[in-house]
Write a protein that holds these residues in place. Structure first.
Motif, mmCIF file in Angstrom:
data_model
loop_
_atom_site.group_PDB
_atom_site.id
_atom_site.type_symbol
_atom_site.label_atom_id
_atom_site.label_comp_id
_atom_site.label_asym_id
_atom_site.label_seq_id
_atom_site.Cartn_x
_atom_site.Cartn_y
_atom_site.Cartn_z
ATOM 1 N N PRO A 77 0.820 -1.210 0.000
ATOM 2 C CA PRO A 77 0.000 0.000 0.000
ATOM 3 C C PRO A 77 0.854 1.261 0.000
ATOM 4 O O PRO A 77 1.839 1.352 0.732
ATOM 5 C CB PRO A 77 -0.814 -0.119 1.289
ATOM 6 N N SER A 78 0.450 2.207 -0.832
ATOM 7 C CA SER A 78 1.144 3.494 -0.889
ATOM 8 C C SER A 78 0.999 4.203 0.461
ATOM 9 O O SER A 78 -0.004 4.045 1.154
ATOM 10 C CB SER A 78 0.515 4.335 -1.997
ATOM 11 N N MET A 79 2.006 4.988 0.795
ATOM 12 C CA MET A 79 1.956 5.744 2.052
ATOM 13 C C MET A 79 1.584 7.206 1.799
ATOM 14 O O MET A 79 1.460 7.984 2.741
ATOM 15 C CB MET A 79 3.323 5.705 2.757
ATOM 16 N N ASP A 80 1.482 7.588 0.515
ATOM 17 C CA ASP A 80 1.333 9.017 0.210
ATOM 18 C C ASP A 80 0.046 9.346 -0.533
ATOM 19 O O ASP A 80 -0.446 8.529 -1.311
ATOM 20 C CB ASP A 80 2.454 9.513 -0.735
ATOM 21 N N GLY A 81 -0.379 10.558 -0.363
ATOM 22 C CA GLY A 81 -1.391 11.188 -1.208
ATOM 23 C C GLY A 81 -2.670 10.388 -1.322
ATOM 24 O O GLY A 81 -3.082 9.662 -0.399
ATOM 25 N N VAL A 82 -3.286 10.490 -2.483
ATOM 26 C CA VAL A 82 -4.601 9.889 -2.673
ATOM 27 C C VAL A 82 -4.523 8.359 -2.644
ATOM 28 O O VAL A 82 -5.414 7.683 -2.117
ATOM 29 C CB VAL A 82 -5.239 10.437 -3.977
ATOM 30 N N PHE A 83 -3.426 7.781 -3.165
ATOM 31 C CA PHE A 83 -3.302 6.317 -3.113
ATOM 32 C C PHE A 83 -3.141 5.857 -1.665
ATOM 33 O O PHE A 83 -3.701 4.844 -1.265
ATOM 34 C CB PHE A 83 -2.151 5.840 -3.997
ATOM 35 N N GLY A 84 -2.370 6.630 -0.883
ATOM 36 C CA GLY A 84 -2.196 6.288 0.527
ATOM 37 C C GLY A 84 -3.540 6.271 1.255
ATOM 38 O O GLY A 84 -3.819 5.391 2.073
ATOM 39 N N GLU A 85 -4.385 7.212 0.934
ATOM 40 C CA GLU A 85 -5.707 7.298 1.574
ATOM 41 C C GLU A 85 -6.568 6.069 1.243
ATOM 42 O O GLU A 85 -7.265 5.542 2.097
ATOM 43 C CB GLU A 85 -6.414 8.581 1.094
ATOM 44 N N TYR A 86 -6.508 5.621 -0.021
ATOM 45 C CA TYR A 86 -7.445 4.575 -0.461
ATOM 46 C C TYR A 86 -6.860 3.158 -0.479
ATOM 47 O O TYR A 86 -7.563 2.223 -0.801
ATOM 48 C CB TYR A 86 -8.016 4.946 -1.839
ATOM 49 N N GLU A 87 -5.567 3.012 -0.176
ATOM 50 C CA GLU A 87 -4.953 1.672 -0.146
ATOM 51 C C GLU A 87 -4.589 1.244 1.274
ATOM 52 O O GLU A 87 -3.942 0.216 1.461
ATOM 53 C CB GLU A 87 -3.668 1.646 -1.001
#
Ligand code: BMA
Length: 313
Positions: A77-87
């Motif tokens: 899972p991404s830790m940053d930005g919009v991907f961090g929020e949804y992953e």
């Protein structure tokens, strides 16, 4: 087709990949996208970590059956930005399709907001570029067609609904980011092996009779859901049109590691590799715990769809 002469022959080495093959701690190995790249098979498999959230690992093979796992996960899972929020709750069930000169990777992104699908791209399976979150919640199982139609990308997906049994839809995009012109193409059939819900499985591949799509279907029993695999043929020029759907499943849980495991009675595919000799290697997770493979003659699956067909909608 019967169990003595199955259309899809299981590989005798099954399960071909288990958590014992993974050099980092995981509870499961399942639901992998697989593609041929530079003469090698690349498998991008899902694993539950020991906290119950999922990451994607990579394994490589010369022959498509014997895989060696990379030392580190391929995607976490991404830790940053919009991907961090949804992953934040994990990444699951990756599909891989070669479109133009790159591989498109679609995967379920879980978070406190629900499950939606993210799109990433790679050319070499080393550098991965996240492109966009391409659905809202709740939606899973995005597979891309390997060719464009009238200049637009096409995908199959599976929205969740409280009104209709969960069905397979198609959507189009000019740029991979904005998707629309959505329509339902195939629905579960009442009192049938896939009556509870269906979803895209492996990315469709081309045959002379149409795009062959191996999908999953679910039947609810007194002791829980049974996941099986079926086959549908889409029109070559108009993929929203389904030419035929096999009335029979092509695979059901039978081996001990398909019947029993993290989630019992599950065979679930995210990948199939068509070969030049007219066969296809199909990969599936067994009981959300291990990876399995089998082979079929493509024209046998096509004939099954055409000779013993049920309505798509
Ligand atoms: C579906 C998804 C799959 C899983 C299957 C069986 O809803 O979560 O990832 O393999 O259930 O548990």
């Amino acid at each position: 087709m019967n169990s003595l002469q199955p259309i899809l022959k299981r590989c005798k080495e099954n399960p071909i990949l288990t958590r014992e093959d993974v050099p980092y701690p995981v509870a499961t190995v399942h639901n992998a996208g697989v593609v041929e790249h530079n003469g090698r098979y690349i498998m991008l498999f899902r694993s539950h970590l020991l906290n119950g959230r999922s990451v994607i690992g990579r394994a490589d093979s010369e022959d498509g059956f014997s895989f060696k796992v990379h030392p580190k996960p391929f995607l976490t899972p991404s830790m940053d930005g919009v991907f961090g929020e949804y992953e934040a709750f994990g990444v699951e069930d990756m599909r891989v399709s070669r479109v133009d000169d790159a591989y498109l990777l679609s995967y379920s992104a879980y978070s406190r907001h629900g499950v939606r699908v993210a799109l990433a791209r790679t050319r070499d399976f080393e550098q991965v570029e996240r492109i966009a979150l391409i659905t809202q919640a709740d939606l899973r199982n995005v597979v891309f067609f390997p060719e464009k139609f009238g200049g637009r990308y096409a995908r199959l997906d599976r929205p969740h609904s409280e009104i209709s049994p969960w069905s397979i839809w198609i959507s189009y995009s000019p740029d991979l980011v904005h998707w629309g012109d959505s329509q339902v193409v195939m629905k579960p059939l009442a009192y049938h092996w896939d009556e509870m819900k269906i979803g895209p499985g492996a990315p469709p591949f081309k045959t002379d009779k149409g795009w062959l799509h191996i999908y999953h279907g679910v039947f609810e029993t007194m002791s829980g859901s049974v996941y099986r695999l079926g086959a549908a043929l889409h029109d070559l020029d108009e993929p929203a049109t389904i030419i035929a759907v096999s009335d029979q499943w092509i695979l059901q849980p039978e081996d001990p590691w398909e019947i029993s495991g993290y989630v019992p009675n599950v065979v679930f595919t995210c990948g199939a590799v068509p070969e030049a000799d007219g066969t296809v290697k199909i990969y599936w997770g067994g009981a959300d715990t291990v990876m399995c493979a089998g082979t079929a003659v493509i024209k046998d699956i096509v004939s099954l769809c055409l000779s013993d067909s049920r309505p798509a909608l």
